[in-house]
Each structure stands twice: as structure tokens, then as C-alpha cells.
Enzyme design. Sequence first.
Site, mmCIF file in Angstrom:
data_model
loop_
_atom_site.group_PDB
_atom_site.id
_atom_site.type_symbol
_atom_site.label_atom_id
_atom_site.label_comp_id
_atom_site.label_asym_id
_atom_site.label_seq_id
_atom_site.Cartn_x
_atom_site.Cartn_y
_atom_site.Cartn_z
ATOM 1 N N LYS A 165 0.797 -1.224 0.000
ATOM 2 C CA LYS A 165 0.000 0.000 0.000
ATOM 3 C C LYS A 165 0.832 1.277 0.000
ATOM 4 O O LYS A 165 0.416 2.301 -0.549
ATOM 5 C CB LYS A 165 -0.937 0.004 1.211
ATOM 6 N N ASP A 221 -8.342 0.218 6.381
ATOM 7 C CA ASP A 221 -8.493 -1.018 7.149
ATOM 8 C C ASP A 221 -7.174 -1.374 7.814
ATOM 9 O O ASP A 221 -7.082 -2.393 8.484
ATOM 10 C CB ASP A 221 -8.930 -2.171 6.233
#
Length: 420
Positions: A81, A127
Site C-alpha cells: 500500500k 483497514d
Amino acid sequence: MTTPEPISWIANPRAATIRHSPAVARYFPAGIAEKTRAFHTHIPAYHVTPLKSLNRLASMIGIGKLWVKDEADRLSLGSFKVLGGSYAIYQTILKRIGNPEGFTFADLNKPEVRKMVGDITFAAATDGNHGRGVAWAATQLGFKSIIYVHKFTSEARINAIAQNGAQVKVIDGTYDDAVRQVNEDAQKNGWQVVSDTSWEGYEEIPVWVMQGYTTLYSEIQQQLVSMGEFCPTHIFMQAGVGSLAASAFGFYASLFAPARPKMVVVEPDRAACLFHSMEVGDGKPHSFTGDLNTIMAGLACGDPNPIAWDVLYDCADGFVKCPDYVSAKGMRVGGVPLHGDPYIIAGESGAVSLGALMFIMELDRYRPIREALGLDANSRVLLVNSERNTDPDDYRRVVWDGGDQIPKQFRVYKNPFMEG
């Protein structure tokens, strides 16, 4: 209560008719991967993550090659990410100072640049992994960050974000509620949102995030060439809002056009917004309702990224949704590999595509899927382990304690591809 099937499948015949996708041309133009990788290589801690060959497992399940790009140690953050978050922050700052040529990650820290940019607070909903990457990149450049998480986010993931310099705020709701709330609060407080999903009037930064991920595939292609390989024949990619899958499919569709690999999206059955969108069948993204209660925390998203959907609708040959035990199988197989295959420590979201591929190849009931995709002994399949065990307690629950066990009727003890 009916036991859920390991694999629910919906084909996208439209993808075979798209020779040149307008969405791919728009979001993944020629040269974008070289541009993003040039940025990432100037980050001091950057190194190429491994592409692991699982030759014994490939033979066991009846395919020619199986490669897993292992993102478990990407910039010591445990996930891919950061590639998207850091590139989006970089592009945001460049835009504020007039898009000068030749700027690197290090240049952004220069006093004269900071004076031009001023103070920025970067904000994101997450998340876990996206927020950690945004927090890390902001901290490295001397900026503040505030990260919103939903109420089901584990303490381990919250602590990891905070340890990278962010203020963390817990929202009473789902990931999608956190996305809405951080955007609302950012408008009030003058924060800069760095989101991996888009909405009306907010597309530029999510595009930069998706483009940032292409560094990963640029590395893969270089690694494949060094092995004497050209291109995978199939890609299975897990999806939450769809940005990672869209970046993979966009990269390969741009690079190989009609000769691209067959591409499949894999989602949790309790958060299958992309599968649901394909089921509706009107070509538009649709939200998936419910509490999104899956062990695959990084994929627990009910609202698709509309710009990612545009790419997936053009390029994904099929969509798969899976119960949690499919991910658990992938976690255990990676952690206890066949003799001669490398270890892969995969978190719940990183392992589901491996589990899905194995069920498709091992169970005779899924022969029609294999035939539709042309999966056979000549196939060369690419997967991405998108995260390490970012929640160590849950990883041990699954791998050590046998959590989320496979129902007996779906267990395979004698592999149908192995005789004798």
C-alpha cells in the site's frame, strides 16, 4: 445453515471483446510505470521485493508455473500500500509547487520546498495498510497525518499506524463509513485526503494511488525476464475497493493489449462489491450491503472504487467470491509449503487468491471455471501476497490453531492431478 461454496464465479465475456480499453488508456498511459518506479527508487529504504516461484505447488495443482510477488517486507511496512500512498503524496506536493521537473523523494524535504508548500495534514481512511503507508510517507517528509479506522480494526493494526506518526481516530461503523467521515472532517479542517477510492469530484489522487502500485508490476516483469520468462498467462488478484486489481489489470492490458493475461478478481463473499456489480450487469459499480464481517480486513469494503471498476469491467475475465476459510487455506499453505518451495507469510487479505486458485484447480466441480479460463498444465499464474501477518494474533489463530477450517466436503487429500 448452508455451508458456503469455496468458489462462486461469474464470467465477464465482455473483457474478451475489449482490444483497447479507454479506461486503461486514461489511467495507465504508456510510461506511467517507469515514472512511478523512478520516484520509488529514490526512497532511501527502497528495495525490490521478491518474486517467489512455487514450483512444487504448481505441479501438485496441475499448472505449469506459480509465481507469488511477496510484498511482506515492502519498505518494512508489511504491505504494497505504501507505493500508492507515497506516490500520491508526492504528486500532491508537486502540483502545489507548479509541477517542476526532476524532483525526487529527497527533494521534497528541502527547506525551500517546504516553505513553498506550507503545512499539510494528510488524512486517510483505512483497514490498516493504506493508512500505515500514508502515515509513513507523511512522517518521512515532515508532515502531519490523521488516519480514520473502523470499529472492527484490530489493536495491532491501529498501533502500527500510530507508530508511524499518525493520529488515529476510530469510527463507529464500517470502512466505507470511515471513508465518508474522513472526507467530511477534512473539508471542515482543511486536511488533504489521500484515498485509494474515488467519488464525484475526487478522482485525481485515487488515480495517483493506483498508478503508484504499478511499480510492483514493473518489478515483476523485470524479475520474470531475468528468469527467462515473458509474461504470466493468468493473474488472480484480490480486491477490496478494486484499486490493486485495477492497477494490475491496467498495467498488463497497457503493456500487452489484446495479448494480455487472463485476469480474475477475488473477493470475500461478505464484502463482494465488485462481484455484486458484475451480477447487477448494467456496467456500473454497485455497493454491497451488510456488516462486511470477514477476516480479510483489508478487503472488507462495500463501495467499489468507480475508476477501478471502469478498468475491471473492461479487463477482468471473471470475478470470484470466497468465504473466509479459503483465505485461511492460503495462509496455511504459504506458511507450511511443500518441500522445496519458499515460505510465504501472508495475512488474511494477502492469501485469499492462493486459496481460491487451489480450490479451482483441485475440485472437479470447478472444471467449467478451469475450462473457461484455459487453466491447465501450460498455465503460468501470477499472484501477489499483498500483506504479511499484520494482525499477528489472528494469524496464529488461523495458522497455529486451525481457525476457519475447511468444511469436510471441500477438503482434498488425494490430489486429482497426482497419480500413484
